[in-house]
Design an enzyme around this catalytic site. Sequence first.
Site, PDB file in Angstrom:
ATOM      1  CE  LYS A  35      -0.146   0.381   4.960  1.00  0.00           C
ATOM      2  NZ  LYS A  35      -1.002   0.601   6.202  1.00  0.00           N
ATOM      3  NE  ARG A 133      -5.515   0.980  12.796  1.00  0.00           N
ATOM      4  CZ  ARG A 133      -4.531   1.136  11.936  1.00  0.00           C
ATOM      5  NH1 ARG A 133      -3.692   2.037  11.908  1.00  0.00           N
ATOM      6  NH2 ARG A 133      -4.241  -0.045  11.341  1.00  0.00           N
ATOM      7  CE1 TYR A 262      14.104  32.080   2.599  1.00  0.00           C
ATOM      8  CE2 TYR A 262      14.484  29.667   2.367  1.00  0.00           C
ATOM      9  CZ  TYR A 262      13.938  30.885   1.981  1.00  0.00           C
ATOM     10  OH  TYR A 262      13.487  30.896   0.777  1.00  0.00           O
ATOM     11  CG  MET A 310      10.260  23.999  -1.228  1.00  0.00           C
ATOM     12  SD  MET A 310       9.063  24.903  -1.936  1.00  0.00           S
ATOM     13  CE  MET A 310       8.251  25.860  -0.820  1.00  0.00           C
TER      14      MET A 310
END
Length: 376
Positions: A35, A133, A262, A310
Amino acid sequence: MALNWVEIDLAALRHNFLQVRRRIGSRAGILAVVKSDAYGHGMIPVAKELAAAGADFFGVSKCWEALRLRSAGIVQPILILAGIEPDDIPEVLENDLRPAVYRADHCRMLDEAAGRSGKRARIHLKIDTGMGRLGIPDRELERFLGDLAGLRHLEVEGVFSHLATSDEADKTFSQEQLQRFRRALQMFHDRAVPFRYAHIANSGGVLDIPEAHYQLVRPGIMLYGSPPSDEILSPAPLQPVMALKTKILQIKEVPAGQSIGYGRTFICPRPMRIATVAVGYDDGYPRVLSNRGEALVRGLRVPIVGRVSMNLITLDATQVPEAAEDDEVVMLGAQGAERITAEEIAGKAGTISYEIYCAVGKNPQRLFRNGSIGLA
Ligand SMILES: Cc1ncc(COP(=O)(O)O)c(C=O)c1O
């Protein structure tokens, strides 16, 4: 060539699959959990490689993932772990998919649709033995089985549950779950509801709880080369499958006192050699590893300095004077004798290897290596 990419070592995947086989012997089948794009490793190539290695079953979360596997030519049975929505039923029947079922209304809908199309719907009933669950609460199982009795187009192929703490050193709760599971299975026997597979073992169960193996095991993370946690009592010699690599875009000699990145969170305490590499949090590398993570340059560990941005990360390459622009840099994986594991990154990021793999694996540039069936 891409500025960063993910490499998937299919030989390592086969090795890990063999470790599962070695642990469980020949009596139980292996349901490979693929999955979430095989935990970021690429569902189709991974499933093809595992099918060739002898996987008996595949496990996905959602119906569309199972349909993708079928379209790619996977013929093995596929279990849809999160179950289905009513809209999925025609495709489930047509493609002989096995939904996890934990709702009586889904049983009725599947039965009706199977009857209409002259088929039998093969289902795996999920029992909640303590995860809390999905699953039929074990205290409600008797009534559920009563409701099931008249549904003649359903075949209960499997009965399964999921262990909440199999990766913890203390197996007390796992044993409690197993006891509940055994009671649930007994209820099927008492009511003469036959099934072929009982299954409850995830990787933790495969490694540490032999009595949880039953007829099928459902390993995920260990196939991808990570133990489910560092508390595993009987670890296996697994090989990491995924690597995240990038390149040095620029190297600069920087004077003492200069700030990097940054927020100016790093000020060079002395003259330094700063290498800027082409990878960042957009590539799944956690931003919380700003000023904390490490990378491999020319086979040596070097620290990340400044913020992870990023698309760029800055490294202190002062200790690697031979490092050069365009050098390959490893953020996750091995270079020379050194290796940075997903567990190491996850530990620093306050998460688990699973999340690192899923995040890094979103990279569209994926190279499959060492395939056995002409994939790579
Ligand atoms: C129902 C079920 N079975 C098996 C697995 C595989 O677990 P692991 O990756 O810990 O082996 C998962 C993963 O989340 C799961 O949800």
